[in-house]
Design a protein around this motif. Structure first.
Motif, short mmCIF file in Angstrom:
data_model
loop_
_atom_site.label_atom_id
_atom_site.label_comp_id
_atom_site.label_asym_id
_atom_site.label_seq_id
_atom_site.Cartn_x
_atom_site.Cartn_y
_atom_site.Cartn_z
N VAL A 200 1.78 -13.90 -4.43
CA VAL A 200 2.28 -12.55 -4.13
C VAL A 200 1.12 -11.56 -4.09
O VAL A 200 0.36 -11.46 -5.06
N LYS A 201 0.99 -10.86 -2.96
CA LYS A 201 -0.10 -9.90 -2.78
C LYS A 201 0.43 -8.48 -3.01
O LYS A 201 1.47 -8.11 -2.48
N VAL A 202 -0.32 -7.70 -3.79
CA VAL A 202 0.06 -6.31 -4.08
C VAL A 202 -1.15 -5.41 -3.85
O VAL A 202 -2.20 -5.62 -4.47
N ARG A 234 7.42 -7.27 -8.42
CA ARG A 234 6.42 -8.20 -7.91
C ARG A 234 6.07 -9.29 -8.92
O ARG A 234 5.80 -10.43 -8.54
N PHE A 235 6.03 -8.92 -10.21
CA PHE A 235 5.70 -9.93 -11.22
C PHE A 235 6.76 -11.03 -11.26
O PHE A 235 6.42 -12.21 -11.38
N ALA A 238 6.35 -13.38 -8.44
CA ALA A 238 5.18 -14.26 -8.56
C ALA A 238 5.28 -15.22 -9.73
O ALA A 238 4.36 -16.03 -9.93
N THR A 242 0.94 -17.17 -8.51
CA THR A 242 -0.24 -16.32 -8.61
C THR A 242 0.09 -14.93 -8.07
O THR A 242 0.74 -14.81 -7.03
N ILE A 243 -0.38 -13.90 -8.77
CA ILE A 243 -0.26 -12.54 -8.26
C ILE A 243 -1.65 -12.02 -7.96
O ILE A 243 -2.58 -12.19 -8.76
N ILE A 281 2.05 -16.89 -15.24
CA ILE A 281 1.46 -16.35 -14.02
C ILE A 281 -0.06 -16.40 -14.07
O ILE A 281 -0.65 -16.33 -15.14
N VAL A 283 -3.44 -14.41 -12.63
CA VAL A 283 -3.75 -13.08 -12.12
C VAL A 283 -5.13 -13.08 -11.45
O VAL A 283 -6.12 -13.51 -12.05
#
Length: 462
Positions: A200-202, A234-235, A238, A242-243, A281, A283
């Motif tokens: 997940v891209k933020v 978003r967390f 993910a 991976t975030i 997760i 990071v």
């Protein structure tokens, strides 16, 4: 063997049971003196160390023990155990050589994950001393299919990325805009055991502080005025994967505190729901800013800085690996042949040489845009230097500060001369004689330059 150092019997017992169930051999001691004796007798793989051993609770005895352990066994990683009230002290410990810190009460899964990561990163790997791998060797070991280049700096970086990817270490990717930080983040994910889970891209630079909690943690319907429906953060999206937190240097201080709590505890709360939720997760963060400088300026939290940069990867700018420019151009053209249905499309050798020397401030992104513009505008199957020259747009340069010379490559000598003449004309109110004297020119030479650069003047002013 993992050495546990804590003056609280309950903590020693619970940590010992947790680690034994996870398959680790442990030894637990209650005092700094006993810890030093244990390290002298048998070097541990890792030390889990409390920060306080006296009624004073200043943590100084913990820092002193850390220094003594690092003196006795420099390669042994140390994880500090601390309360939230002494995180500043834990950051001092990181500066003094600790590998990581965890807070009380800890999350068992998160602690075990941290221990696995630290041990993996500190294994005496023969690979670290092995000869440099070629690009072909790297591609046999890892998946880097979207990353183009054979420069020695890049290959060394990719090797490190492949080795780190196998752990759950937090990674900070630094580099100028357009250097491919997102591709490196994806490579870390694709070469990890989480590759089948979400990535997940933020872009944190695009999230305002007022929306940070809703975007990142989600909300329940009715949690605030405009919350018309439940939203997944978003967390949560993910979780198990991976975030990627891009532009982390743009995050405001209040949001940094909220992010730190999540990264530390691996728990979060959805807005409108007080139930804490656990996270599993990895990071990865990225920035084009100097976070260490932001810490010094008080604009980025020091504890968050040390939380996210267990491993730091610095991407070289494209000007630092010019031999990769032709490879990137050929890569872009290969994709454009399909995109624009031009199978005969290619770039001439002279054009590749010209492109190699370009001052590409926008790095790979700028080069990609230049190639695509040239392909779109030119009707030819083989692109020459003139096709790229016509499309090359110089990046706007920052004006030089008073007394500072312009950056190398930012302007030609003619442009510099014209700028100086204009400044002098303004300073001397258009008096040609005074300008010529100040610049060391004859009046005739100055007139020729005024005409050459189309600088207006009044011949009657001298």
């Amino acid at each position: 063997m993992i050495l546990i150092v804590d003056d609280d019997l309950a903590i020693r017992t619970s940590l010992g049971l947790l680690l034994k169930q996870a398959g680790y051999a442990t030894q637990a001691v209650a005092t700094p003196e006993a810890a030093l004796d244990a390290v002298r007798l048998a070097t541990p793989q890792l030390v889990l160390m409390d920060m306080n051993y006296s009624l004073e609770t200043s943590g100084q005895d913990g820092l002193q023990l850390l220094a003594q352990v690092k003196q006795l066994a420099p390669p042994v990683p140390v994880i500090l155990i601390t309360g939230w009230g002494s995180i500043t002290l834990a950051v001092e410990g990181i500066k003094a050589g600790a590998a990581e810190f965890v807070t009380k009460p800890w999350n068992n899964d998160a602690l075990l994950q941290t221990i696995r990561t630290i041990l993996a990163l500190h294994e005496p790997a023969a690979a670290a001393e092995a000869p440099r791998l070629s690009r072909r060797d790297l591609d046999r070991h890892y998946s880097f299919r979207d990353i183009v280049g054979e420069d020695a700096q890049l290959l060394h970086l990719l090797r490190s990325v492949g080795q780190v990817a196998a752990t759950d270490a937090s990674v900070l990717i630094e580099g100028e805009s357009g250097t491919g930080k997102e591709l490196i983040a994806e490579a870390v994910h694709q070469n990890s055991h989480r590759r089948q889970q979400p990535f997940v891209k933020v872009n944190l630079g695009g999230i305002s502080s007022s929306l940070f909690e809703s975007e990142m943690f989600g909300h329940r319907r009715g949690a605030f005025t405009d919350a018309k429906a439940d939203r997944v953060g978003r967390f949560e999206l993910a979780n198990k994967g991976t975030i990627f937190l891009d532009e982390i240097g743009e995050l405001d201080l209040s949001s940094q505190v909220k992010l730190l709590r999540v990264l530390q505890d691996r728990t979060y709360e959805v807005l409108g729901d007080s139930r804490a939720r656990s996270l599993d997760i990895r990071v990865i963060c990225a920035t084009n800013r100097n976070l260490a400088e932001l810490v010094q300026e008080g604009r980025f939290r020091e504890d968050l800085f040390y939380r996210i940069n267990l491993i730091t990867v610095r991407l070289p700018a494209l000007r630092e690996r010019p031999d990769d420019i032709p490879l990137l151009v050929q890569h872009f053209v290969h994709h454009l042949r399909t995109t624009y249905h031009r199978p005969a499309l290619k770039v001439g050798t002279r054009a590749l040489h010209w492109l190699r020397e370009l001052p590409l401030a926008g790095n790979i992104r700028e080069l990609k845009n230049l190639v695509e513009r040239a392909v779109l505008v030119s009707g030819k199957d083989e692109l020459g230097p003139e096709d790229f020259q016509a499309q090359f747009q110089k990046a706007p340069t920052r004006p030089a500060a008073p007394g500072e010379l312009p950056a190398v490559g930012s302007m030609t000598l003619d442009e510099l001369e014209a700028q100086m003449i204009r400044k002098s004309m303004d300073f001397y109110a258009g008096n040609v004689s005074r300008v010529a004297k100040a610049l060391g020119l004859s009046r005739g030479a100055l007139y020729r330059r005024l005409e050459k650069y189309a600088i207006p003047f009044d011949a009657e002013k001298g």
